[in-house]
Each structure stands twice: as structure tokens, then as C-alpha cells.
Design a protein around this motif. Sequence first.
Motif, short mmCIF file in Angstrom:
data_model
loop_
_atom_site.label_atom_id
_atom_site.label_comp_id
_atom_site.label_asym_id
_atom_site.label_seq_id
_atom_site.Cartn_x
_atom_site.Cartn_y
_atom_site.Cartn_z
N LEU A 306 0.77 -1.40 -0.11
CA LEU A 306 0.08 -0.16 0.04
C LEU A 306 0.77 1.17 -0.07
O LEU A 306 0.45 2.11 -0.84
CB LEU A 306 -1.01 -0.20 1.33
CG LEU A 306 -2.17 -1.17 1.24
CD1 LEU A 306 -2.88 -1.18 2.66
CD2 LEU A 306 -2.93 -0.97 0.14
N VAL A 307 1.92 1.46 0.92
CA VAL A 307 2.85 2.62 0.83
C VAL A 307 3.58 2.56 -0.79
O VAL A 307 3.63 3.69 -1.05
CB VAL A 307 3.91 2.08 1.99
CG1 VAL A 307 4.95 3.20 1.77
CG2 VAL A 307 3.35 2.23 3.31
N HIS A 308 4.01 1.60 -1.08
CA HIS A 308 4.50 1.63 -2.69
C HIS A 308 3.34 2.12 -3.52
O HIS A 308 3.83 2.83 -4.56
CB HIS A 308 4.73 0.06 -2.98
CG HIS A 308 5.36 0.00 -4.37
ND1 HIS A 308 6.52 0.35 -5.02
CD2 HIS A 308 4.71 -0.59 -5.27
CE1 HIS A 308 6.86 0.13 -6.20
NE2 HIS A 308 5.58 -0.40 -6.70
N LEU A 309 2.19 1.64 -3.27
CA LEU A 309 1.08 2.33 -4.32
C LEU A 309 0.48 3.63 -3.91
O LEU A 309 -0.02 4.43 -4.77
CB LEU A 309 -0.01 1.35 -4.21
CG LEU A 309 0.25 -0.07 -4.81
CD1 LEU A 309 -1.10 -0.85 -4.48
CD2 LEU A 309 0.50 0.19 -6.42
N GLY A 310 1.14 4.26 -2.82
CA GLY A 310 0.82 5.68 -2.58
C GLY A 310 -0.53 5.82 -1.70
O GLY A 310 -0.99 6.87 -1.64
N ARG A 311 -0.80 4.66 -1.16
CA ARG A 311 -2.01 4.49 -0.40
C ARG A 311 -1.71 4.46 1.03
O ARG A 311 -1.80 3.77 1.77
CB ARG A 311 -2.77 3.19 -0.82
CG ARG A 311 -3.01 3.19 -2.39
CD ARG A 311 -3.69 2.01 -2.81
NE ARG A 311 -5.05 1.70 -2.70
CZ ARG A 311 -5.85 2.28 -4.05
NH1 ARG A 311 -5.40 2.79 -4.97
NH2 ARG A 311 -7.26 2.25 -3.77
N ALA A 312 -1.47 5.81 1.66
CA ALA A 312 -0.71 6.01 2.86
C ALA A 312 -1.84 5.88 3.90
O ALA A 312 -1.41 5.13 5.14
CB ALA A 312 -0.16 7.20 2.99
N LYS A 313 -2.88 6.09 3.94
CA LYS A 313 -4.11 6.02 4.85
C LYS A 313 -4.32 4.62 5.22
O LYS A 313 -4.43 4.56 6.27
CB LYS A 313 -5.08 6.75 4.49
CG LYS A 313 -6.26 6.93 5.80
CD LYS A 313 -7.60 7.74 5.46
CE LYS A 313 -8.35 7.73 6.74
NZ LYS A 313 -8.82 6.39 7.30
N PRO A 314 -4.66 3.99 4.33
CA PRO A 314 -4.82 2.38 4.56
C PRO A 314 -3.86 1.59 5.28
O PRO A 314 -3.84 0.95 6.03
CB PRO A 314 -5.56 1.70 3.32
CG PRO A 314 -5.38 2.69 2.08
CD PRO A 314 -4.95 4.19 2.58
N ALA A 315 -2.71 2.14 4.62
CA ALA A 315 -1.48 1.40 5.11
C ALA A 315 -1.24 1.94 6.55
O ALA A 315 -0.87 0.99 7.57
CB ALA A 315 0.04 1.96 4.50
N THR A 316 -1.24 3.07 6.98
CA THR A 316 -1.18 3.44 8.08
C THR A 316 -2.34 2.88 9.07
O THR A 316 -2.31 2.19 10.57
CB THR A 316 -1.26 5.02 8.27
OG1 THR A 316 -0.35 5.52 7.66
CG2 THR A 316 -1.47 5.58 9.81
#
Length: 503
Positions: A306-316
Motif C-alpha cells: 500500500l505504501v508503494h502504491l501511494g495509499r498511505a491512509k489504509p497502510a497507516t
Amino acid sequence: MSAVLAESLAPARYVPAALPATTIPVAAGDGIGPEIMDATLAILKAADPALAFHAVTVGLKAYEGGLMAGIGEDTWQAIDQHKIILKGPITTPQGGGYKSVNVTLRKTLGLYANLRPCVSYHPYVTALHPTMDVVIVRENEEDTYAGIEHRQSDEVVQCLKLITRPGCERIVRYAFEYARAHGRKKVTCMTKDNIMKLTDGLFHKVFDEIAPQYPEIATSHMIIDIGTARMASRPTDFDVVVTPNLYGDILSDVAAEVAGSIGLAGSSNIGHDCAMFEAVHGSAPDIAGKDIANPSGLLLSAVMMLVHLGRAKPATDIHNAWLCTLEEGLHTGDIYRDGVSRRKVGTREFAEAVIARLGQQPKKMAAVDYPEREPESLVHPDVSIPPHVNAKKALVGVDVFLNWDTDTRDPNELGAALEGLAGEDFRLALITNRGVKVYPNGNPQTLRTDHWRCRFPALKETVDGQAISRLLMRIADAGFDAVKTENLYTFDGVRGYSQAQGE
């Protein structure tokens, strides 16, 4: 609704991020793979509803279908379209020429960087070093993992260790870029260049060339054996470690175990165009289907995705919910401990507990907060060709490897015969066996096999390939079996080959 889910609902309704739709090819894997993948996907869907998942064929099903690499054509097509894959653990059948799925994917897709964060979750997971937080950056394509091996005699096989300047520069720059992007303060290089002065020496040299370009990041170098020992005894000395392929494979497993368990370790494999995220533990077929496997390793790999895909909120949100689940003592059997754990839960129940805590933050362990970035925003360095790489190359001799066996294996007998075959272009400088000089004046205690390296330096400043061909013809006509040759070169007058022990 399970008891765990019912008793641990978040105090406020969780609102997932509104993100663009994205499709992720998913290979569930073998053994416990389908169970932990189902648990991981359930959590991903709860935190990031815009994700879609496309199942692909990897592992035993592909092997049983006659695919020796264990990868279905649907997998290649899906990766080519989406540039990413989330993969569970794979079982590779023993023998029969079956290829490792992991190695095939890494090398075919150019996934040159393997990242393994190794973090302690003390006191909820037993750890030798409660404050450990290290990232191993492993070169992922070269070294002995090129897989170039040969049997050259009844007694001797060889494996080529290939280290390239572009490969070194790419992984070293990636390690520094990763450190800069993630606020890391130090990068340590680990090699064995006290022994392998050319191959590991090149890796160390490139590290020293690149390090000054990142003045805000501290650097150090360690020999891999003591470095691995220090990772086991004093891991807080390290922040980011970059190392060649084989050492990185070993070091990352050591670091994961020291941090608590390899079963909790996430992993990413990054290339210019594609990325693979996978659990690094085995497929554990002995516990498959029992709903007891811990999905954490695959889940943390999915967070990295998710971090790699730029999806920071769900990753966090997922990472923090996972930390909350650990803090509250809801543990699968592999990490369950009396006095620390509150309840032993299965695979599905653990996933439900994480989902119920989405939107919460841990109270005792440090919460994570992944910054918003563009997808794949970490710099993928382009390799350069410094002027000194275009060195003047001169052929100054040849090493000829012979498969030669007699009752006595007397190097003096072999040396006497080869002295007469050197001709007008060469001299016989020495003969080694397993890298140790046995002629002239070798130690009679040296173990001798049927595989001999015979070094022929040129009598003139340089020679050409025709002179080497004539030498090999003389050796063949005398009845010797030359199984391999290595030309000896200098580059700008600097020797490009190693001395033998005792030379």
C-alpha cells in the motif's frame, strides 16, 4: 459476528480512505497460503474498499500442470498489466529440475531490491532486543544467485559469483534513497572484501563512491561475518544495511528472528517497473487448514504494498490496528505466551480483531504514520558509467583448469609436463588445487582433488587469443583435459585477477 469482533468494536465508525480503484494480482500460494491470504485480503478490503484482487496461478498447482517454473501464463499477463503482485508462501517440489518461483519472478521482472524491515514488538512478542528497528536492503539478482554452476570433474563443482558495477550502484543508491525517504540516519554496507577482494571489493568501492552524495546520512562498512554477529548481539547499532544477495538472504533471516519471529517479517521486491510483496516464511503444510497460522507476515507485506502504491491512509490504519491487536493480547499460537497474551485466536479471528481496530492507535507501542506520497515515488536510480570504467584492457595470460587424476596426484609430475608445453608465449607460474599453491614448492599436506588451476602469464607485455588457442591445443594434444579457462587481464595496468594463496 465473533466474540472477539463483538467485544472490540472501535468507539467510532471507521471511515476508509476514498482512493482510486486498483487491481492487485494475488497468488495465494501453498500450505497455509490460502488461509493467510484470505485473512489479509479481508483486512485490505475493510481498509481500502477500492482495491480489487485478481487470483493468479503460482506454486504447486502450476508445477502439477507441468510448468517447471511454477508460474502460470495468467500470472505473467496480470503482472504485465498491473505491475504488481501479492504472493503467499510457495512449496517448491524437491528434485526434478523445478525452479524457485521467487528467484524466477525476481530475475525475470528485474526486482533488484529486496527490503526486509525487522522490528521488535516487545513485550507482546518475545524479542532478544526490545528496541530493534532495522531495514535490510538486499541486492536481489546477482552474486551466486545467478545460478551459474558446473560440474567439472568427478570431485569438483563450481558456482560463479557475479558482481557488476551497474548492479552495485543501483542497489547502493536505492539503499540511500530509501534511507532519505524514510528518515533513516545511517546506512551500513556489509561485504567479505577481505577475502573476495575483486567481487565484494567492487561492492564496497561503489558504496564508498556513492556515500558522499548523501552527506546527511552516516555510513559504515563491516565484514559480513562480524556484521552478522553484531546484528544478533547489538542490532541497535544498525539502521539500514545494504549487502550483496547471498549475505542479505542470510542476514535478513537472522535479523527477523532476533526481532521476534520470521513469521512476522514483511518483504518487498522492487524493480523499475514491477514490484512483488510476499511473506518470507515457509508454506508450513503441517498446519495447513487448521485455522491457526499467523497472517502477520503477509499482512505487513501488504502494508508495504500500500505504501508503494501511494495509499498511505489504509497502510497507516492497518498497521496501527495490527499493533493494537498485539497490545490487547489477541495472539495466534505461534506468539502466544502465558502472562502476556490475553487470548489465543485463530487465523480468521485474528483478522477480525484487526478489522475491528481500524481507526485506532496503539497506546504503548509507537504508532505509525506513513506520509502521503505519489505512487512509486522512491527514486529508482539510473546507473552511470564513470570514465575509469572505460579502462585500457590488456590480455596478459590465462588460467587453465585441468581435470587430471593419477594414483599419486603429484603436482610435480603435472608441473614438469606443463613446463614443456608453455611454449614461446607463456611460462608456467604456478599450479593450485582448491585455490592453494601446490607447485612449485607446495606443501605436501595440502588436500589435492582431481581439479587443478594452472596459471600461464605471458612472457611479453600482452598476448592475443591465438596464442592462448595454441597453448590449449598443445595441452590437448598432450592428453590433458582442459575443463575451463579464465583469461587474465589488466585494466589501466591494474591486475584484474586474484593471486593464489601462496603465490
